[in-house]
Design a protein around this motif. Structure first.
Motif, PDB file in Angstrom:
ATOM      1  N   ASN A  33       0.833  -1.196   0.000  1.00 16.09           N
ATOM      2  CA  ASN A  33       0.000   0.000   0.000  1.00 16.09           C
ATOM      3  C   ASN A  33       0.877   1.259   0.000  1.00 16.09           C
ATOM      4  OD1 ASN A  33      -2.071   1.808   0.197  1.00 16.09           O
ATOM      5  ND2 ASN A  33      -2.722   1.197   2.244  1.00 16.09           N
ATOM      6  N   GLN A  34       1.414   1.577  -1.148  1.00 17.70           N
ATOM      7  CA  GLN A  34       2.214   2.786  -1.375  1.00 17.70           C
ATOM      8  C   GLN A  34       3.354   2.960  -0.372  1.00 17.70           C
ATOM      9  OE1 GLN A  34      -0.559   6.062  -1.581  1.00 17.70           O
ATOM     10  NE2 GLN A  34      -1.379   5.354  -3.528  1.00 17.70           N
ATOM     11  N   PRO A  35       4.205   1.940  -0.196  1.00 20.16           N
ATOM     12  CA  PRO A  35       5.274   2.054   0.788  1.00 20.16           C
ATOM     13  C   PRO A  35       6.237   3.213   0.510  1.00 20.16           C
ATOM     14  CG  PRO A  35       5.581   0.110  -0.575  1.00 20.16           C
ATOM     15  CD  PRO A  35       4.220   0.653  -0.889  1.00 20.16           C
ATOM     16  N   ALA A  36       6.500   3.514  -0.741  1.00 14.93           N
ATOM     17  CA  ALA A  36       7.398   4.637  -1.048  1.00 14.93           C
ATOM     18  C   ALA A  36       6.784   5.953  -0.586  1.00 14.93           C
ATOM     19  CB  ALA A  36       7.716   4.683  -2.542  1.00 14.93           C
ATOM     20  N   ALA A  37       5.485   6.108  -0.780  1.00 15.65           N
ATOM     21  CA  ALA A  37       4.810   7.334  -0.343  1.00 15.65           C
ATOM     22  C   ALA A  37       4.829   7.448   1.179  1.00 15.65           C
ATOM     23  CB  ALA A  37       3.371   7.358  -0.856  1.00 15.65           C
ATOM     24  N   VAL A  38       4.644   6.328   1.865  1.00 21.08           N
ATOM     25  CA  VAL A  38       4.682   6.336   3.331  1.00 21.08           C
ATOM     26  C   VAL A  38       6.073   6.714   3.814  1.00 21.08           C
ATOM     27  CG1 VAL A  38       4.491   4.891   5.399  1.00 21.08           C
ATOM     28  CG2 VAL A  38       2.766   4.735   3.586  1.00 21.08           C
ATOM     29  N   ARG A  39       7.110   6.107   3.216  1.00 17.86           N
ATOM     30  CA  ARG A  39       8.484   6.464   3.605  1.00 17.86           C
ATOM     31  C   ARG A  39       8.760   7.940   3.331  1.00 17.86           C
ATOM     32  NH1 ARG A  39       9.340   1.322   1.610  1.00 17.86           N
ATOM     33  NH2 ARG A  39      10.056   2.073  -0.406  1.00 17.86           N
ATOM     34  N   ASP A  40       8.211   8.472   2.247  1.00 20.35           N
ATOM     35  CA  ASP A  40       8.395   9.888   1.921  1.00 20.35           C
ATOM     36  C   ASP A  40       7.761  10.791   2.985  1.00 20.35           C
ATOM     37  OD1 ASP A  40       9.189  12.095   0.096  1.00 20.35           O
ATOM     38  OD2 ASP A  40       7.005  12.333  -0.099  1.00 20.35           O
ATOM     39  N   VAL A  41       6.552  10.463   3.406  1.00 24.85           N
ATOM     40  CA  VAL A  41       5.890  11.260   4.455  1.00 24.85           C
ATOM     41  C   VAL A  41       6.713  11.221   5.741  1.00 24.85           C
ATOM     42  CG1 VAL A  41       3.865  11.372   5.980  1.00 24.85           C
ATOM     43  CG2 VAL A  41       3.563  11.067   3.509  1.00 24.85           C
ATOM     44  N   ILE A  42       7.203  10.043   6.100  1.00 26.18           N
ATOM     45  CA  ILE A  42       8.021   9.915   7.306  1.00 26.18           C
ATOM     46  C   ILE A  42       9.289  10.755   7.161  1.00 26.18           C
ATOM     47  CG2 ILE A  42       9.424   8.307   8.662  1.00 26.18           C
ATOM     48  CD1 ILE A  42       7.208   6.190   8.027  1.00 26.18           C
ATOM     49  N   ALA A  43       9.929  10.690   6.006  1.00 29.44           N
ATOM     50  CA  ALA A  43      11.155  11.469   5.785  1.00 29.44           C
ATOM     51  C   ALA A  43      10.883  12.963   5.883  1.00 29.44           C
ATOM     52  CB  ALA A  43      11.754  11.123   4.422  1.00 29.44           C
ATOM     53  N   ARG A  44       9.804  13.424   5.263  1.00 39.15           N
ATOM     54  CA  ARG A  44       9.490  14.858   5.292  1.00 39.15           C
ATOM     55  C   ARG A  44       9.077  15.334   6.683  1.00 39.15           C
ATOM     56  NH1 ARG A  44       5.189  16.083   2.265  1.00 39.15           N
ATOM     57  NH2 ARG A  44       4.650  13.949   1.736  1.00 39.15           N
ATOM     58  N   SER A  45       8.540  14.433   7.491  1.00 40.82           N
ATOM     59  CA  SER A  45       8.114  14.829   8.841  1.00 40.82           C
ATOM     60  C   SER A  45       9.292  15.042   9.777  1.00 40.82           C
ATOM     61  CB  SER A  45       7.186  13.769   9.437  1.00 40.82           C
ATOM     62  OG  SER A  45       7.928  12.627   9.834  1.00 40.82           O
ATOM     63  N   GLY A  46      10.429  14.436   9.447  1.00 39.69           N
ATOM     64  CA  GLY A  46      11.614  14.587  10.290  1.00 39.69           C
ATOM     65  C   GLY A  46      11.609  13.687  11.513  1.00 39.69           C
ATOM     66  N   VAL A  47      10.666  12.754  11.609  1.00 40.38           N
ATOM     67  CA  VAL A  47      10.612  11.851  12.758  1.00 40.38           C
ATOM     68  C   VAL A  47      11.768  10.855  12.680  1.00 40.38           C
ATOM     69  CG1 VAL A  47       9.061  10.156  11.689  1.00 40.38           C
ATOM     70  CG2 VAL A  47       9.067  10.445  14.154  1.00 40.38           C
ATOM     71  N   ARG A  48      12.305  10.506  13.823  1.00 39.19           N
ATOM     72  CA  ARG A  48      13.401   9.527  13.892  1.00 39.19           C
ATOM     73  C   ARG A  48      12.804   8.131  13.871  1.00 39.19           C
ATOM     74  NH1 ARG A  48      16.955   9.720  18.497  1.00 39.19           N
ATOM     75  NH2 ARG A  48      18.566   9.043  17.080  1.00 39.19           N
ATOM     76  N   ALA A  49      12.587   7.576  12.696  1.00 38.61           N
ATOM     77  CA  ALA A  49      11.931   6.274  12.577  1.00 38.61           C
ATOM     78  C   ALA A  49      12.865   5.177  12.073  1.00 38.61           C
ATOM     79  CB  ALA A  49      10.722   6.392  11.642  1.00 38.61           C
TER      80      ALA A  49
END
Length: 107
Positions: A33-49
């Protein structure tokens, strides 16, 4: 429920939102389910994931993925992708490699 399983197995409790972000990226990968888009949102949020930023090692990550379905059922948690998709060791290790592509964020 992946994060809950990991916390249950390890007894560790890193920052909740960061751990959830990590395992949301994993769930999106398992669902296709759109894993690249999810990773992009996480990256843009700046969260340490990134797993290493949270103290999540490969062995505990893989163990949590392999145990998550049974844990969720024992705890009476809702139906999830874990009920629809079999997670074997190969898939868990592939999910680990995907999780390791999350960006590292300085503390």
């Amino acid at each position: 429920f992946l994060a809950y399983t990991w916390e249950h197995l390890t007894g560790r409790h890193p920052l909740h939102g960061a751990l959830i972000a990590l395992f949301v990226s994993v769930a999106s990968e398992l669902q296709g389910n759109q894993p690249a888009a999810v990773r992009d949102v996480i990256a843009r949020s700046g969260v340490r994931a990134h797993p290493e930023d949270l103290g999540v090692d490969e062995a505990s990550f893989v163990s949590a993925l392999l145990a998550a379905r049974d844990y969720a059922r024992r705890e009476g948690l809702d139906h999830s992708v874990l009920d629809a998709r079999e997670v074997d060791e190969a898939r868990a290790r592939a999910a680990w490699r995907s999780a390791c592509t999350l960006p590292r964020v300085a503390a």
